[in-house]
Write a protein that holds these residues in place. Structure first.
Motif, short mmCIF file in Angstrom:
data_model
loop_
_atom_site.label_atom_id
_atom_site.label_comp_id
_atom_site.label_asym_id
_atom_site.label_seq_id
_atom_site.Cartn_x
_atom_site.Cartn_y
_atom_site.Cartn_z
N ARG A 1 -92.39 1.46 33.40
CA ARG A 1 -91.98 1.09 32.05
C ARG A 1 -90.84 0.06 32.14
NH1 ARG A 1 -91.01 6.17 28.29
NH2 ARG A 1 -90.90 4.45 26.81
N LYS B 1 -98.59 0.94 30.95
CA LYS B 1 -98.27 1.67 29.71
C LYS B 1 -99.19 2.88 29.52
CE LYS B 1 -96.50 -2.46 27.40
NZ LYS B 1 -96.58 -3.34 26.21
N SER C 1 -95.71 4.41 34.80
CA SER C 1 -96.57 4.34 33.61
C SER C 1 -97.99 3.87 33.95
CB SER C 1 -95.96 3.39 32.57
OG SER C 1 -95.91 2.06 33.08
N GLU D 1 -89.45 -1.45 29.06
CA GLU D 1 -88.94 -1.75 27.73
C GLU D 1 -87.43 -2.02 27.80
OE1 GLU D 1 -90.90 0.69 28.48
OE2 GLU D 1 -92.46 1.03 27.00
#
Length: 423
Positions: free
Chosen positions: A23, A75, A34, A25
């Motif tokens: 991940r 994701k 992920s 983000e």
């Protein structure tokens, strides 16, 4: 063209590879793994199609390969499962493993299906390996490989009634009169080279399927002539109409013909000898047939059979014969076939591994489970290699190799991979 045997090669799809990702983000510190799972590979499935009545399509296409599953993505997005590959076959198709001869499936009903080879499962992404000890696994699995096998397809006609008898006794003429079937009819042997199906419709609204089985000859049970090709199609019939040329114009005795044909049926399959039979005296429009009839009828009476006089040329006696055939079908009690010797495909359990020696002295390890483990391991990833080594020890392969005398530096082969043994 009527084709009733075919050999095909089927291959299921590989599973998609799992993904190793993280991940990223902006406001998610220390984003965890992920990677999504790969999709399952497609199965190869045989399905009975009502609109298919021969195996001729397999003359032009003999290899069927299912699609692979889609790889996992970032994701936590899993790869799509592959669609299954369906192969249409006619009702009455017997499926055998071409290498072992084992029966895989017996497909007799419309829409009946048989999974022949299953697709490989998708590999797991690194998100699936998170645990309390390893919070950030870097490895993922490759998809499991699909399976393949060669199949022998054999079509056995699904007819209620089978016409049997020597060549040129008039079977084709009979089926052309009592049904809408239009087989080739001529005054020479083996005019009919393929089975012909016809539907007989009676006044009461009842109907049944009648098969004109090409003429048998002595030695048919041993494959002489086209023996096995013909006899195969009688096996599923419920009633047999045994047609005799009572005129004897071919220079044969109808009683001897009867005995020889019944002997061929018995030698091919003992169950056929016990199948209900109606004995048909054809060509009764000829003077020679009327002269021979009393002798043949007397012989059949001793055997417990009634002789039915008919003439395919004039149609005389055929309506009564069809009525009696329908009556015998109504009285027929279906006897379930023994399951012994029949193997219906099921997913195999993981088998134990075996250890042998290759021609060059290398240790050769075989086993469905361990070979799949090798195929699903990503050896480019150090953590994936360590996991493989742990499983290698856990399932007992290392200790088994030591019992076989493996030494430091010896070569070990599993599937397509080759290793150097180190402790």
């Amino acid at each position: 063209m009527f084709i009733d045997r075919a050999r095909i090669h089927v291959v299921s799809g590989n599973g998609g590879n799992g993904m190793s990702s993280w991940r990223r983000e902006k406001f998610v510190p220390k984003g965890g793994p992920s990677g999504g799972d790969g999709g399952r590979g497609g199965d190869v499935i045989l399905i009975v199609d009502a609109n298919t009545n021969t195996l001729i399509d397999f003359r032009y296409k003999r290899k069927f390969v299912a699609n692979n599953g889609v790889n996992g993505q970032t994701k936590n997005m899993h790869g799509q499962h592959a669609e299954h590959t369906y192969i249409k076959v006619p009702p009455g198709t017997l499926v055998k493993d071409a290498d072992t001869g084992e029966v895989v499936a017996d497909l007799t009903k419309v829409s009946q299906q048989a999974v022949i080879v299953k697709g490989g499962r998708g590999g797991r992404g690194n998100a699936r390996f998170v645990n309390s000890v390893n919070r950030a696994p870097t490895f993922s699995e490759n998809g499991a490989p699909g399976a393949e096998r060669f199949l022998q397809l054999e079509l056995k006609l699904l007819a209620d009634v089978g016409l049997v008898g020597y060549p040129s006794v008039g079977k084709s003429s009979i089926i052309s009169v009592v049904s809408a079937a239009k087989p080739e009819v001529a005054a020479y042997h083996f005019t009919t080279l393929t089975p012909v199906l016809g539907v007989v419709s009676l006044d009461e609204g009842h109907s049944f399927v009648l098969a004109d089985i090409p003429g048998l000859i002595e030695g048919a049970n041993e494959g002489i002539g086209l023996g096995h090709d013909f006899l195969r199609h009688i096996e599923r019939t419920k009633v047999i109409l045994h047609v005799l040329d009572v005129s004897g114009l071919e220079g044969r005795d109808p009683i001897e013909d009867y005995n020889k044909i019944n002997n061929e049926l018995k030698l091919y399959n003992e169950k056929l000898a016990t199948r209900p039979q109606l004995i048909v005296a054809n060509k009764m429009d000829l003077a020679e047939a009327q002269e021979n009839y009393p002798r043949v009828a007397e012989h059949m009476k001793k055997l417990g059979y009634e002789l039915y006089p008919v003439s395919a040329a004039t149609g005389e006696g055929l309506p009564e014969l069809m009525q009696q055939t329908a009556k015998l079908l109504l009285e027929h009690v279906e006897v379930p076939e023994e399951a012994e010797g029949t193997i219906v495909y099921e997913a195999k359990q993981e088998e134990d591994f075996t250890i042998g020696r290759d021609t060059d002295g290398a240790f050769l390890i075989r086993g469905r489970g361990i070979e799949r483990l090798v195929a699903m391991t990503n050896f480019d990833n150090d953590e994936g290699v360590r996991r493989f080594q742990q499983l290698f020890k856990r399932i007992g392969i290392e200790s088994a190799l030591k019992e076989k005398g493996v030494q430091e530096g010896n070569t070990v082969r599993i599937g397509e991979m080759e290793f150097e043994f180190r402790t």
